[in-house]
Write a protein that holds these residues in place. Structure first.
Motif, short mmCIF file in Angstrom:
data_model
loop_
_atom_site.label_atom_id
_atom_site.label_comp_id
_atom_site.label_asym_id
_atom_site.label_seq_id
_atom_site.Cartn_x
_atom_site.Cartn_y
_atom_site.Cartn_z
N GLY A 16 0.91 -1.27 0.14
CA GLY A 16 0.01 0.19 -0.10
C GLY A 16 0.93 1.25 -0.05
N ARG B 74 2.26 2.09 -3.41
CA ARG B 74 1.06 2.82 -4.33
C ARG B 74 1.05 4.37 -3.68
N ASP C 67 -5.14 8.54 -6.20
CA ASP C 67 -4.67 7.27 -5.88
C ASP C 67 -4.00 7.17 -4.75
N ALA D 17 -5.03 4.75 -1.56
CA ALA D 17 -4.06 3.89 -0.86
C ALA D 17 -4.39 4.16 0.64
N THR E 18 -7.32 2.17 1.72
CA THR E 18 -7.12 0.87 2.20
C THR E 18 -6.37 0.49 3.28
N LEU F 294 -4.39 -3.11 -5.35
CA LEU F 294 -3.98 -1.84 -5.53
C LEU F 294 -2.82 -1.31 -6.34
N ARG G 119 -8.35 0.29 -9.03
CA ARG G 119 -7.75 0.17 -7.81
C ARG G 119 -8.89 0.17 -6.67
N GLY H 15 -8.95 -2.97 -4.00
CA GLY H 15 -8.76 -2.57 -2.67
C GLY H 15 -10.02 -2.74 -1.81
N SER I 181 -15.47 4.00 -0.37
CA SER I 181 -14.98 3.64 -1.67
C SER I 181 -16.06 4.46 -2.48
#
Lengths: 90, 93, 103, 174
Positions: free
Chosen positions: A22, A25, A34, A38, A41, C23, C32, C36, C77
């Motif tokens: 992670g 990224r 992005d 990341a 997550t 990801l 992604r 994720g 998300s």
């Protein structure tokens, strides 16, 4: 070392690897969205990691940290996403 | 104990990289995200050091409030800027 | 019970790892988010189940964490994806198969 | 997700539902049935519901009937099965070197009318095989689908993505 301990070792190693991926990224980007994904997550991975560490540390207090983290990080992500939404691409 | 050491190493990498990213990123929203990640690493560290109360406070302030405050301040000051295409940002770190 | 719980911990960690790998490998932001959010949500749920098997007395709190996660994670998300769409980020298409289903 | 403009005063039933949910959360968090803790929990739940009274209109989508628990259990079972299936599918895609994805945006139409129903539907879609809800606008959901079959229109997408969930959801939500 018992088999259960060995399995927990493997689990913690996988968590560490997930954090590093992670992170990769996050560094590579290429753009802010992005990085935001990341971070989102990574937050949930950290929640799982906290829960997985709790029996090892031996107190249910550590679960509270996971709970608070999971809920509040959601608030932060939504706030940042709203700013991308109203800000647009420039 | 070696596995816990691995986790600690990954967290240290997270902390250092997050801090560097927060300093070096041109985009303020990206920097805010990196700051939130640093506080995530610190919070997990406090848990590993067996200080759940400190970790709880760090999680509440670092994850929720500071991200929210930084984002709102950046918007109020008109400093946000989203770059979707690849840009010079990538070379920054 | 301890053994089964540890096994579930490994499975959960594996899914989290797969999520992070997705990801890294996916070509654009929307994909992604997909990789994720899905893998990591299931991974966390499995981890919570494993902890509940190792420490059976903790199940109420674990259930609360799981329920809140199951609600907040997809919304998070989704909100990111909607913000991206409104900000004008186009999804990635496979080069030989474009112009399909796009509004 | 959609900014739903429910400004009407919530009915007694929805307020009671919100109270019940808050109390249940308290019970799960404390994990004890002690009398004093229960009393404090009731107090906290009442204050919370009073403070968030306008928001509790979310709960008026629930259809109260004797079949409610069964319908919820059926939905949860189907949902968990779909979640596991989704993850195996996603793991296959991530691990295969060729990266077999054909992503595109599609639109589907839902027949659920209440905000709660649409919220649950959108969440379910996000967590199931290869789909991610991007936007909810009234009855139209915009969805990012990771593997779109050729020649997909709105009806085919609706059948493929949200028809099953809708059938289960309509057992207990409007």
């Amino acid at each position: 070392m018992t088999l259960a301990e060995l399995l927990q070792l493997v689990a913690l190693t996988l968590f560490a690897a997930a954090i590093l991926l992670g992170l990769l990224r996050l560094v590579r980007g290429p753009a802010t969205p992005d990085r935001l994904v990341a971070a989102d997550t990574l937050t949930v991975i950290a929640t799982a990691l906290l829960a997985a560490l709790a029996p090892r540390l031996g107190s249910a207090l550590y679960l509270d940290v996971a709970l608070v983290y999971g809920v509040l990080a959601f608030v932060g992500v939504v706030a940042l996403a709203r700013i991308i939404e109203t800000g647009g691409v420039r | 104990m070696t596995a816990l050491d691995l986790v600690i190493l990954a967290l240290v990498a997270l902390l250092i990289t997050g801090a560097l990213a927060a300093m070096l990123l041109r985009n303020l929203l990206g920097a805010a995200v990196a700051t939130a990640l640093v506080s995530l690493g610190v919070s997990v560290f406090f848990v590993i050091l067996r200080a759940p109360d400190v970790a709880l406070t760090e999680a509440a302030v670092g994850a929720g409030l500071s991200g929210l405050l930084l984002a709102l301040a950046a918007r109020r000051l008109g400093l946000w800027r989203i770059e979707v295409q690849q840009s010079e940002e990538e070379r920054q770190c | 019970m301890n053994l089964l719980g540890s096994l579930l911990l490994v499975v959960g960690a594996l899914f989290c790892f797969l999520g992070a790998l997705g990801l890294w490998r996916m070509p654009d932001v929307y994909n992604r988010i997909q990789a994720g959010t899905k893998a990591v949500t299931l991974g966390t749920l499995t981890t919570l189940l494993g902890v509940a098997l190792i420490q059976p007395g903790w199940w109420p709190k674990l259930l609360a964490i799981g329920g809140l996660l199951l609600i907040t994670n997809p919304i998070g998300s989704s909100v990111i994806a909607r913000a991206l769409l409104r900000a004008g980020v186009d999804p990635w298409h496979r080069p030989e198969a474009d112009k399909r289903g796009t509004p | 997700m959609t900014p739903h403009s429910h400004s009407a005063a919530p009915t007694t039933a929805t307020t009671l539902t919100a109270l019940l949910v808050a109390l249940l959360l308290w019970l799960l968090l404390t994990g004890s049935l002690d009398g004093q803790e229960l009393f404090i929990g009731l107090l906290v739940a009442v204050v919370t519901v009073l403070l968030a009274r306008r928001r509790s209109a979310l709960f008026d989508g629930i259809i109260w009937s004797s079949q409610l628990p069964g319908a919820v259990l059926l939905y949860l079972g189907y949902f968990l099965r779909a979640l596991v299936h989704a993850n195996l599918d996603m793991a296959r895609r991530i691990l295969s070197p060729a990266l077999p994805i054909r992503p595109a945006l599609v639109q589907v139409r839902t027949e659920l009318t209440s905000p709660l129903g649409r919220l649950l539907l959108a969440n379910s879609i996000t967590l199931t095989p290869g789909t991610l809800t991007v936007e909810v606008e009234d009855a139209l959901l915009t969805i990012h689908w990771i593997d779109v079959p050729p020649d997909t229109d709105i009806d085919a997408a609706t059948r493929a993505i949200c028809a099953d969930f809708e059938r289960y959801l309509r057992g207990f939500v409007r």
